[in-house]
Design a protein around this motif. Structure first.
Motif, PDB file in Angstrom:
ATOM      1  N   GLY A 120       0.814  -1.211   0.000  1.00 29.75           N
ATOM      2  CA  GLY A 120       0.000   0.000   0.000  1.00 29.75           C
ATOM      3  C   GLY A 120       0.844   1.255   0.000  1.00 29.75           C
ATOM      4  O   GLY A 120       2.058   1.236   0.193  1.00 29.75           O
ATOM      5  N   GLY A 121       0.187   2.386  -0.231  1.00 28.93           N
ATOM      6  CA  GLY A 121       0.887   3.661  -0.303  1.00 28.93           C
ATOM      7  C   GLY A 121       1.336   3.962  -1.715  1.00 28.93           C
ATOM      8  O   GLY A 121       0.893   3.332  -2.682  1.00 28.93           O
ATOM      9  N   ALA A 122       2.220   4.962  -1.848  1.00 29.01           N
ATOM     10  CA  ALA A 122       2.718   5.345  -3.168  1.00 29.01           C
ATOM     11  C   ALA A 122       3.333   4.138  -3.872  1.00 29.01           C
ATOM     12  O   ALA A 122       4.101   3.382  -3.274  1.00 29.01           O
ATOM     13  CB  ALA A 122       3.746   6.464  -3.027  1.00 29.01           C
ATOM     14  N   MET A 123       2.981   3.947  -5.126  1.00 28.41           N
ATOM     15  CA  MET A 123       3.459   2.791  -5.874  1.00 28.41           C
ATOM     16  C   MET A 123       4.974   2.883  -6.058  1.00 28.41           C
ATOM     17  O   MET A 123       5.481   3.893  -6.548  1.00 28.41           O
ATOM     18  CB  MET A 123       2.773   2.729  -7.234  1.00 28.41           C
ATOM     19  N   PRO A 124       5.741   1.845  -5.642  1.00 29.65           N
ATOM     20  CA  PRO A 124       7.204   1.904  -5.773  1.00 29.65           C
ATOM     21  C   PRO A 124       7.643   1.918  -7.223  1.00 29.65           C
ATOM     22  O   PRO A 124       6.899   1.530  -8.130  1.00 29.65           O
ATOM     23  CB  PRO A 124       7.669   0.638  -5.046  1.00 29.65           C
ATOM     24  N   ALA A 125       8.896   2.368  -7.420  1.00 30.91           N
ATOM     25  CA  ALA A 125       9.412   2.573  -8.774  1.00 30.91           C
ATOM     26  C   ALA A 125       9.386   1.302  -9.607  1.00 30.91           C
ATOM     27  O   ALA A 125       9.151   1.353 -10.821  1.00 30.91           O
ATOM     28  CB  ALA A 125      10.833   3.132  -8.707  1.00 30.91           C
ATOM     29  N   HIS A 126       9.653   0.138  -8.987  1.00 29.49           N
ATOM     30  CA  HIS A 126       9.726  -1.078  -9.802  1.00 29.49           C
ATOM     31  C   HIS A 126       8.376  -1.459 -10.386  1.00 29.49           C
ATOM     32  O   HIS A 126       8.309  -2.245 -11.336  1.00 29.49           O
ATOM     33  CB  HIS A 126      10.322  -2.251  -9.019  1.00 29.49           C
ATOM     34  N   TYR A 127       7.291  -0.924  -9.845  1.00 29.61           N
ATOM     35  CA  TYR A 127       5.979  -1.147 -10.437  1.00 29.61           C
ATOM     36  C   TYR A 127       5.530   0.041 -11.288  1.00 29.61           C
ATOM     37  O   TYR A 127       4.703  -0.108 -12.188  1.00 29.61           O
ATOM     38  CB  TYR A 127       4.940  -1.392  -9.346  1.00 29.61           C
ATOM     39  N   ARG A 128       6.055   1.206 -11.000  1.00 26.75           N
ATOM     40  CA  ARG A 128       5.593   2.422 -11.677  1.00 26.75           C
ATOM     41  C   ARG A 128       6.310   2.658 -12.999  1.00 26.75           C
ATOM     42  O   ARG A 128       5.750   3.234 -13.923  1.00 26.75           O
ATOM     43  CB  ARG A 128       5.809   3.616 -10.733  1.00 26.75           C
ATOM     44  N   GLU A 129       7.570   2.225 -13.102  1.00 28.92           N
ATOM     45  CA  GLU A 129       8.383   2.529 -14.285  1.00 28.92           C
ATOM     46  C   GLU A 129       8.552   1.288 -15.149  1.00 28.92           C
ATOM     47  O   GLU A 129       8.969   0.230 -14.662  1.00 28.92           O
ATOM     48  CB  GLU A 129       9.740   3.069 -13.840  1.00 28.92           C
ATOM     49  N   GLY A 130       8.263   1.435 -16.433  1.00 32.86           N
ATOM     50  CA  GLY A 130       8.298   0.290 -17.331  1.00 32.86           C
ATOM     51  C   GLY A 130       9.665  -0.339 -17.489  1.00 32.86           C
ATOM     52  O   GLY A 130       9.787  -1.563 -17.592  1.00 32.86           O
ATOM     53  N   ALA A 131      10.725   0.472 -17.502  1.00 33.02           N
ATOM     54  CA  ALA A 131      12.072  -0.042 -17.740  1.00 33.02           C
ATOM     55  C   ALA A 131      12.769  -0.505 -16.474  1.00 33.02           C
ATOM     56  O   ALA A 131      13.863  -1.065 -16.539  1.00 33.02           O
ATOM     57  CB  ALA A 131      12.923   1.043 -18.414  1.00 33.02           C
ATOM     58  N   TYR A 132      12.143  -0.270 -15.318  1.00 36.56           N
ATOM     59  CA  TYR A 132      12.842  -0.520 -14.049  1.00 36.56           C
ATOM     60  C   TYR A 132      13.375  -1.951 -13.927  1.00 36.56           C
ATOM     61  O   TYR A 132      14.533  -2.141 -13.517  1.00 36.56           O
ATOM     62  CB  TYR A 132      11.935  -0.195 -12.863  1.00 36.56           C
ATOM     63  N   PRO A 133      12.596  -2.992 -14.242  1.00 36.52           N
ATOM     64  CA  PRO A 133      13.128  -4.352 -14.058  1.00 36.52           C
ATOM     65  C   PRO A 133      14.439  -4.583 -14.799  1.00 36.52           C
ATOM     66  O   PRO A 133      15.355  -5.211 -14.260  1.00 36.52           O
ATOM     67  CB  PRO A 133      12.002  -5.241 -14.598  1.00 36.52           C
ATOM     68  N   PHE A 134      14.525  -4.067 -16.025  1.00 38.08           N
ATOM     69  CA  PHE A 134      15.780  -4.277 -16.755  1.00 38.08           C
ATOM     70  C   PHE A 134      16.899  -3.430 -16.171  1.00 38.08           C
ATOM     71  O   PHE A 134      18.040  -3.886 -16.067  1.00 38.08           O
ATOM     72  CB  PHE A 134      15.605  -3.963 -18.244  1.00 38.08           C
ATOM     73  N   LEU A 135      16.598  -2.184 -15.790  1.00 38.31           N
ATOM     74  CA  LEU A 135      17.628  -1.354 -15.172  1.00 38.31           C
ATOM     75  C   LEU A 135      18.093  -1.960 -13.852  1.00 38.31           C
ATOM     76  O   LEU A 135      19.242  -1.762 -13.434  1.00 38.31           O
ATOM     77  CB  LEU A 135      17.092   0.058 -14.930  1.00 38.31           C
ATOM     78  N   ASP A 136      17.225  -2.713 -13.215  1.00 38.41           N
ATOM     79  CA  ASP A 136      17.552  -3.324 -11.941  1.00 38.41           C
ATOM     80  C   ASP A 136      18.438  -4.559 -12.118  1.00 38.41           C
ATOM     81  O   ASP A 136      19.463  -4.704 -11.446  1.00 38.41           O
ATOM     82  CB  ASP A 136      16.251  -3.701 -11.225  1.00 38.41           C
ATOM     83  N   ILE A 137      18.045  -5.460 -13.005  1.00 39.35           N
ATOM     84  CA  ILE A 137      18.738  -6.741 -13.159  1.00 39.35           C
ATOM     85  C   ILE A 137      19.518  -6.827 -14.474  1.00 39.35           C
ATOM     86  O   ILE A 137      20.611  -7.390 -14.531  1.00 39.35           O
ATOM     87  CB  ILE A 137      17.724  -7.909 -13.098  1.00 39.35           C
ATOM     88  N   GLY A 138      18.956  -6.246 -15.533  1.00 35.61           N
ATOM     89  CA  GLY A 138      19.595  -6.358 -16.842  1.00 35.61           C
ATOM     90  C   GLY A 138      20.974  -5.736 -16.909  1.00 35.61           C
ATOM     91  O   GLY A 138      21.830  -6.189 -17.686  1.00 35.61           O
ATOM     92  N   VAL A 139      21.221  -4.697 -16.100  1.00 32.81           N
ATOM     93  CA  VAL A 139      22.561  -4.088 -16.110  1.00 32.81           C
ATOM     94  C   VAL A 139      23.613  -5.091 -15.662  1.00 32.81           C
ATOM     95  O   VAL A 139      24.772  -5.024 -16.091  1.00 32.81           O
ATOM     96  CB  VAL A 139      22.609  -2.821 -15.231  1.00 32.81           C
ATOM     97  N   HIS A 140      23.238  -6.041 -14.796  1.00 27.28           N
ATOM     98  CA  HIS A 140      24.172  -7.109 -14.425  1.00 27.28           C
ATOM     99  C   HIS A 140      24.554  -7.908 -15.664  1.00 27.28           C
ATOM    100  O   HIS A 140      25.729  -8.217 -15.895  1.00 27.28           O
ATOM    101  CB  HIS A 140      23.530  -8.050 -13.402  1.00 27.28           C
ATOM    102  N   GLY A 141      23.525  -8.250 -16.462  1.00 31.66           N
ATOM    103  CA  GLY A 141      23.789  -9.025 -17.662  1.00 31.66           C
ATOM    104  C   GLY A 141      24.688  -8.290 -18.640  1.00 31.66           C
ATOM    105  O   GLY A 141      25.630  -8.865 -19.198  1.00 31.66           O
ATOM    106  N   LEU A 142      24.410  -7.005 -18.861  1.00 30.49           N
ATOM    107  CA  LEU A 142      25.246  -6.223 -19.782  1.00 30.49           C
ATOM    108  C   LEU A 142      26.684  -6.137 -19.287  1.00 30.49           C
ATOM    109  O   LEU A 142      27.638  -6.240 -20.070  1.00 30.49           O
ATOM    110  CB  LEU A 142      24.652  -4.824 -19.948  1.00 30.49           C
ATOM    111  N   SER A 143      26.859  -5.936 -17.991  1.00 29.69           N
ATOM    112  CA  SER A 143      28.203  -5.863 -17.421  1.00 29.69           C
ATOM    113  C   SER A 143      28.949  -7.181 -17.605  1.00 29.69           C
ATOM    114  O   SER A 143      30.145  -7.199 -17.934  1.00 29.69           O
ATOM    115  CB  SER A 143      28.112  -5.512 -15.930  1.00 29.69           C
TER     116      SER A 143
END
Length: 655
Positions: A120-143
């Motif tokens: 509940g409360g303000a929706m966190p970024a990982h649900y609010r932003e479309g690219a967040y999942p990749f920016l969160d985990i995908g950067v590991h893959g790119l690195s």
């Protein structure tokens, strides 16, 4: 604050400015990615070296500002790309450099994840932003692709939405990465279980498999002899090696010598070693910027798609007089059907698509979660009447907190803000004191409420909090609201729901005692009648009404009807003493493991349905009497051809 005290620090600070006089040399930035740029620039200008968590920032432009500040201040900026600093990944890199798999041709990165439940409360970024999942985990893959295959030359990322998580829009990601020395593929999922974190390095003379969770690195090499013999030997060798390494790592983990996510610690250690030796950090700001730039480029479509989706959802819904929350539930569906049959145009709030209602010109669906204040504001704006039926029904503590507590808090706030003429709030009999009720004492709206809700479970606890939120707004803010506490609602569609005092577990109904206790039943259409009355009765506002049919059935009578219908699973009548003994055993086990027990003696004492009920308040003030009633409702619920005795047989059961 707790972490600060545990580390021997005097206290926690609200901003970097508050820390400016502490003489700090290094600042670690572990805040959400959207804040990385501003905090890193501020920390660098305070004269501190900075280690920032991945991703370095949310855009290449922000990374450029951070790099400019690094150059301007002469301080060191590094990024914690912990995946490529993982000890088992460093081991794989050493093997590659030693030629264990020949020339590397391709790399596969497989990673699944899960986010904390929304509470509940303000929706966190990982649900609010479309690219967040990749920016969160995908950067590991790119690195990792850069680490094993050289400079990235092109990235093609595809996103998909399965709809399994109503909050996370894009929960499947597939990527193709073209690098200087080969190709890489990524598969990121928020659905795959068990959670995986694996790297597979394909070479001309072998394949290296890295399991980052088990911290195991194995090599399958090309060997002399027939292919089948090579495969058998490699499989036998790797199986033995995996067993030994896994056992060893379990011991290391149990003794604290192996920490979760060890790459984070290695990255921090190497960063400080570089500062001490005056050499370049393990991951430079330029590298961090490269990875963010590729990620930003690859996820632009997902960001645009999510932004357009939010814009569509944020549009003011079409005019309607009535809003129904919880419209997809058992009672909610009946309320919506009645309102539509009365010719109303209604608005409903739902997390998912609503089959049967989408496309109906007289139903306007607002998509979103009850726990999100912005969504509830949009749903309530412009309506005169709100039927608040929505609540958390299953899941963990966060689901109840979001759906029931935050949901009610948001609905009440929106009703007050928009001047709604009436709120009809559906509470529950679970808010009453079950364990302390004295047998034979009539139950009224002023009967004692549950004194120990924390011992009852998430549903009872949060329903009581929600009811108190509404009562407080009635008393202190003049909220025009009516509270209804229905008994166990039954009817067609709820045939498989066990009656009160019966535990459904492993395909069996466990009845405490002999099953002779009277149930507090109320037929679903009779509850709908009460809701409509509560929305119109002039003197109903500010009152609580309990809805229980005066005609009672015992547990055994209800179960027999369900059994004849074929809805009841196997039924066992368990002596109270056996259940209390089981509960005590579960409690003791919970204490030993330091975990909350799913079963307790207090829950067993609270299991029995309450009786008898005094229904005079609903009858005299609300004008409600059951039109269908328990007996007729039972016939309607369990009407099926295989009831060989027909209505007379059921009547016999009930008499």
């Amino acid at each position: 604050m707790k972490a600060a005290k545990g580390a021997g620090i005097g206290g926690a600070y609200r901003s970097l400015a508050d820390m400016s006089g502490l003489g700090l040399d290094v600042i670690h930035i572990l805040t959400p990615p959207a804040s990385h740029c501003a905090l890193a620039v501020q920390a660098l200008r305070m004269g501190c070296h900075v280690l920032v968590e991945k991703p370095m920032a949310t855009s290449a432009d922000e990374c450029d500002r951070m790099l400019e500040a690094e150059k301007e201040t002469g301080r060191i900026l590094s990024v914690n790309h912990s995946a490529r600093m993982d000890p088992v990944v460093l081991e794989a890199l050493r093997l590659v450099k030693e030629g264990a798999c020949g020339d590397v041709l391709a790399v596969n990165f497989l990673r699944s994840s899960e986010y904390p439940p929304y509470a509940g409360g303000a929706m966190p970024a990982h649900y609010r932003e479309g690219a967040y999942p990749f920016l969160d985990i995908g950067v590991h893959g790119l690195s990792l692709m850069e680490t094993f295959l050289g400079a990235i030359q092109d990235v093609d990322i595809r996103h998909a939405a399965t709809g399994r998580d109503p909050y996370l829009t894009f929960d499947e990601w597939h990527g193709f990465v073209q690098c200087e020395h080969g190709t890489g593929q990524m598969y990121l999922s928020w659905n795959v279980q068990p959670v995986q974190n694996e790297l597979i390095i394909h070479g001309t003379r072998g394949v290296i498999h890295v399991d980052c969770y088990l911290q195991i690195c194995t090599v399958r090499k090309r060997r002399p002899g027939p292919k089948m013999v090579q495969r058998v030997v490699s499989t036998a060798t790797n199986s033995t090696s995996t067993l030994l390494k896994t056992s060893f790592n379990v011991v290391r983990f149990a003794t604290g010598r192996l920490q979760p996510s060890p790459g984070i610690g290695v990255s921090v250690t190497k960063f400080y070693e570089a500062l001490h030796q005056g050499i370049a950090p393990p991951v430079s700001g330029e590298e961090g910027r490269r990875i963010v730039a590729w990620a930003e480029h690859a996820t632009r479509a997902a960001s645009d798609e999510k932004r357009a989706m939010l814009e569509r959802e944020s549009a003011l819904p079409a005019p309607a007089r009535t809003l129904v929350t919880g419209a997809t539930g058992f009672l909610g569906r009946a309320v919506v059907a009645r309102l539509l049959s009365n010719g109303e145009t209604i608005r409903v709030l739902a997390r998912r698509a609503v089959p049967g209602l989408e496309g109906n010109p007289r139903v306007h669906v607002v998509r979103g979660d009850l726990g999100d204040p912005e969504v509830v504001e949009r749903a309530v704006k412009g309506v005169e009447l709100v039927y608040h039926l929505g609540a958390g029904m299953r899941g963990g503590a966060e689901a109840f907190e979001s759906g029931t507590v935050w949901g009610t808090k948001n609905v009440v706030a929106a009703c007050l803000h928009h001047g709604v003429k009436r709120l009809v709030h559906v509470s529950s009999l679970s808010v009453l004191d079950h364990a302390g009720h004295r047998k034979g004492v009539p139950i009224t709206e002023s009967s004692p409420i549950e004194p120990h809700p924390e011992l009852r479970g998430g549903y009872s606890q949060t329903k009581l909090i929600a009811e108190n939120i509404v009562l407080d707004a009635i008393r202190n803010q003049n909220l025009p609201a009516v509270i209804l506490r229905p008994g166990q609602i039954f009817g067609p569609g709820a045939e498989n729901t066990p009656p009160s005092g019966v535990i459904g577990v492993a395909g069996r109904w466990l009845v405490m005692g002999t099953g002779r206790l009277p149930l507090n039943l109320v037929y679903v259409e009779d509850v709908v009648d009460a809701l409509l009355l509560a929305s119109t009765r002039p003197n109903a506002c500010g009152h609580v009404f309990q809805l229980v049919d005066p005609a009672t059935l015992t547990q055994r009578e209800y179960i027999e009807a369900a059994r004849r219908h074929g809805s009841a699973p196997r039924v066992s009548y368990v002596p109270k003493l056996a259940l209390y003994t089981l509960a005590l055993s579960v409690e003791l086990l919970g204490r030993m493991l330091r975990r909350d027990a799913p079963l307790s003696r207090y829950k067993i004492r609270s299991l029995a349905p309450l009786s008898p009920f005094d229904g005079s308040a609903a009858r005299d003030q609300l004008g409600w009497t059951p039109a269908v009633g328990t007996h007729e409702g039972l016939l309607l619920t369990f009407s099926k051809a295989d009831l060989e005795d027909g209505a007379l047989g059921l009547a016999g059961i009930m008499n």
